[in-house]
Each structure stands twice: as structure tokens, then as C-alpha cells.
Design a protein around this motif. Structure first.
Motif: not given
Length: 193
Positions: A31-35, A142-144, A146-152, A157-162
């Protein structure tokens, strides 16, 4: 500095600011990243009047957005740094290769560069700053995510997958739209009186 360059920078900065207010949440991002589409007018400035004018427009846009910030200025700081890297790199390449092919390559390069720059910038600076300002630890961020992507599971992981996918997506969308609309707009901006 010509009147045309100043006027173009001012008008496009205002348009970019309006577009930045129209943030869109992405279902595949935390949620903290918006386009938003605010990089498009900024890229038009960088291509039509010069890369440093693009950086100035990027700064104006983010300073104006500070008046309604919901991130204590952290989002605007990050947006400015990444946006400045984007328009500066694309603008400089386009300045030396003013063709459609040059424009396309400049934006592909700039999109890859922002993903590469955003990774260490977010890892070492923005995530710790965000956690400190909001009085939370990195585990909460990280928990926020992970709610969107279980790989985190880790900060990396946040850097690579978000952040890397987000910046690639943002750069690609802004580049494609700019590529399509730049020529007609540049004819109007550069029209001889």
C-alpha cells in the motif's frame, strides 16, 4: 535560459504535480507504493529543453507535493532522487541521439538505471529512514510487503520483489507513453514564432 525553456519547465512541472496527486494503488504492490504518471511531463521537459531542466521540474513537482505528503517527505525524497536519475540519464542520451531510435534506447536505459539505482538507495537509505521516522522496525515493513507477496522474508527480498519491479514498471509505462506522445508535443514546444 530562454523564456521558452522556463515556460515549458513551469507548465510541465505544474502538470506533473497534478498527475502526482492522482496516485493509483497497484494490487501487486504494498500500500505504501503508489503509481502515478508524473514522470511523463518531466521526461518531455528533459527531451525538449534539456536534462537539467527535467531535474528542476522533478524538484518543483516534489516540493509542491510536499504540501500534501502522507509520508513525512520520505516518498517525495525517494521520488525526486529516482526521477532525477531517470530524466537525467534519458535526457543526456537523447541530447546526443535525437532520433526515435535514440529516444527509445534512452528510455530503456533510463528504466534499467532507475531499477539499479533504486535497489541500493532503498536498501541502505529509504527503508531505514522510513522505519526510523515512523518508529517501526524493518520487520514491520517486510511484513507489509509479505501480505502482497509471500516470497518476501528479508529486507533484500523487499528490494528484489518490490522496489526493482515497481521501478521497472513505472519506468516502462512512462517511457512507452512518452515515446508515443513526445513528437507531436515537441513540435508545439519548439514551434518557431
Amino acid at each position: 535560459m530562454s523564456t521558452r525553456k522556463i515556460a515549458t519547465t513551469a507548465v510541465m512541472s505544474a502538470l506533473a504535480t497534478i498527475l502526482m496527486f492522482l496516485e493509483i494503488p497497484l494490487f501487486f504492490m504494498p500500500a505504501f507504493l503508489k503509481f502515478d504518471f508524473s514522470e511523463i511531463p518531466i521526461m518531455i521537459v528533459a527531451f525538449s529543453v534539456g536534462p537539467w531542466y527535467g531535474v528542476i521540474a522533478e524538484l518543483i513537482k516534489n516540493l509542491l507535493h510536499l504540501t500534501v505528503t502522507q509520508s513525512a517527505g520520505i516518498g517525495e525524497l525517494s521520488n525526486f532522487v529516482i526521477g532525477a536519475v531517470y530524466v537525467l540519464s534519458a535526457g543526456y542520451i537523447y541530447k546526443t541521439h535525437k532520433t526515435r531510435k535514440g529516444a527509445a534506447w534512452s528510455m530503456v536505459f533510463a528504466t534499467l538505471i532507475i531499477a539499479a539505482v533504486a535497489a541500493p538507495f532503498n536498501y541502505f537509505t529509504m527503508l531505514p529512514l522510513y522505519a526510523k521516522v515512523y518508529g517501526m522496525n524493518t520487520e514491520a515493513i517486510i511484513a507489509m510487503c509479505r501480505e502482497v507477496n509471500k516470497l518476501i522474508n528479508t529486507k533484500l527480498d523487499v528490494i528484489l520483489w518490490v522496489f526493482v519491479p515497481f521501478n521497472l514498471f513505472k519506468g516502462a509505462v512512462a517511457s512507452i507513453i512518452t515515446f508515443v506522445i513526445y513528437k507531436p508535443i515537441s513540435k508545439f514546444i519548439n514551434k518557431k514564432r
